[in-house]
Design a protein around this motif. Structure first.
Motif, short mmCIF file in Angstrom:
data_model
loop_
_atom_site.label_atom_id
_atom_site.label_comp_id
_atom_site.label_asym_id
_atom_site.label_seq_id
_atom_site.Cartn_x
_atom_site.Cartn_y
_atom_site.Cartn_z
N PRO A 25 42.72 33.55 47.00
CA PRO A 25 41.47 33.44 46.24
C PRO A 25 41.68 33.25 44.74
O PRO A 25 40.71 33.05 44.02
CB PRO A 25 40.76 34.76 46.54
CG PRO A 25 41.78 35.67 47.08
CD PRO A 25 42.89 34.83 47.63
N VAL A 29 39.92 29.52 40.38
CA VAL A 29 38.86 30.46 40.02
C VAL A 29 37.96 29.83 38.96
O VAL A 29 38.44 29.37 37.93
CB VAL A 29 39.45 31.79 39.50
CG1 VAL A 29 38.37 32.70 38.97
CG2 VAL A 29 40.26 32.47 40.59
N GLN A 34 34.54 34.76 42.16
CA GLN A 34 35.91 34.36 42.48
C GLN A 34 36.91 35.20 41.67
O GLN A 34 37.98 35.54 42.17
CB GLN A 34 36.11 32.87 42.18
CG GLN A 34 35.38 31.97 43.13
CD GLN A 34 35.45 30.52 42.68
OE1 GLN A 34 35.22 30.21 41.51
NE2 GLN A 34 35.78 29.64 43.61
N GLU A 37 37.18 38.46 43.50
CA GLU A 37 37.97 38.29 44.72
C GLU A 37 39.45 38.15 44.39
O GLU A 37 40.31 38.70 45.09
CB GLU A 37 37.47 37.09 45.51
CG GLU A 37 36.09 37.30 46.11
CD GLU A 37 35.44 36.03 46.63
OE1 GLU A 37 36.08 34.95 46.58
OE2 GLU A 37 34.29 36.10 47.07
N CYS A 38 39.76 37.43 43.34
CA CYS A 38 41.15 37.25 42.91
C CYS A 38 41.74 38.59 42.48
O CYS A 38 42.88 38.91 42.82
CB CYS A 38 41.22 36.23 41.78
SG CYS A 38 42.89 36.02 41.11
#
Length: 134
Positions: A25, A29, A34, A37-38
Motif C-alpha cells: 500500500p 500514495v 493511502q 494504510e501505508c
C-alpha cells in the motif's frame, strides 16, 4: 459500456495487486487514506521483522551456548526482559512524539505508526549486532 470496461480493468488491477506480494500500500500514495494504510503496513512489517530478529538472536545464543543450557536460558530471560522494557520505552517515547495530536484521528494514527516503525527498525538493527560470533 466504456464505464463497465474501466470498472473491470480497475477491479482486475486491484486483484492483481492483492495477489502480488511485492505490491504494497505504500506504492503510489496520493491521499490521506493511502498514507494511513501505508503507515499501518510499514508498522506491521517493522514489527514482524523485529520479532524475527529477536528469534534470530535466541537461535544464535542457542548455538553459541549449546553445551551450557543454563547460560543460554539466562541470556534468553534477560533478552526477553530487555525487549519488554524496550517496548514500554518505545511506546512512551512515541506518545510524547505524537503529542498533542488527538488519539483516534488520522494524523495521530499515521504519526504513531511512523514512530513505531522507526523505533522498531532501529531496534531490529541493534538486535542484528547482539550475540554475533567473532
Amino acid at each position: 459500456m466504456k464505464t463497465m470496461f474501466l470498472a473491470l480493468a480497475l477491479f482486475a488491477t486491484g486483484a492483481h495487486a492483492a495477489s502480488n506480494p511485492a505490491a504494497n500500500p505504500c506504492d503510489g500514495v496520493e491521499e490521506d487514506q493511502q498514507t494511513l494504510e501505508c503507515s499501518v503496513y510499514s508498522r506491521d512489517t517493522a514489527e514482524k521483522l523485529l520479532t524475527e530478529n529477536v528469534q534470530n538472536v535466541l537461535e544464535r545464543v542457542q548455538t553459541q551456548f549449546g553445551a551450557n543450557k543454563a547460560q543460554a536460558e539466562e541470556f534468553a530471560t534477560k533478552l526477553k526482559a530487555a525487549q519488554e522494557a524496550w517496548k514500554k520505552l518505545r511506546d512512551a517515547d512515541c506518545a510524547v512524539e505524537v503529542f498533542p495530536a488527538k488519539p483516534g484521528t488520522k494524523e495521530f494514527n499515521i504519526d504513531q505508526n511512523d514512530c513505531l516503525t522507526r523505533a522498531s527498525d532501529e531496534r531490529s538493527e541493534y538486535l542484528d549486532t547482539v550475540a554475533q560470533s567473532e
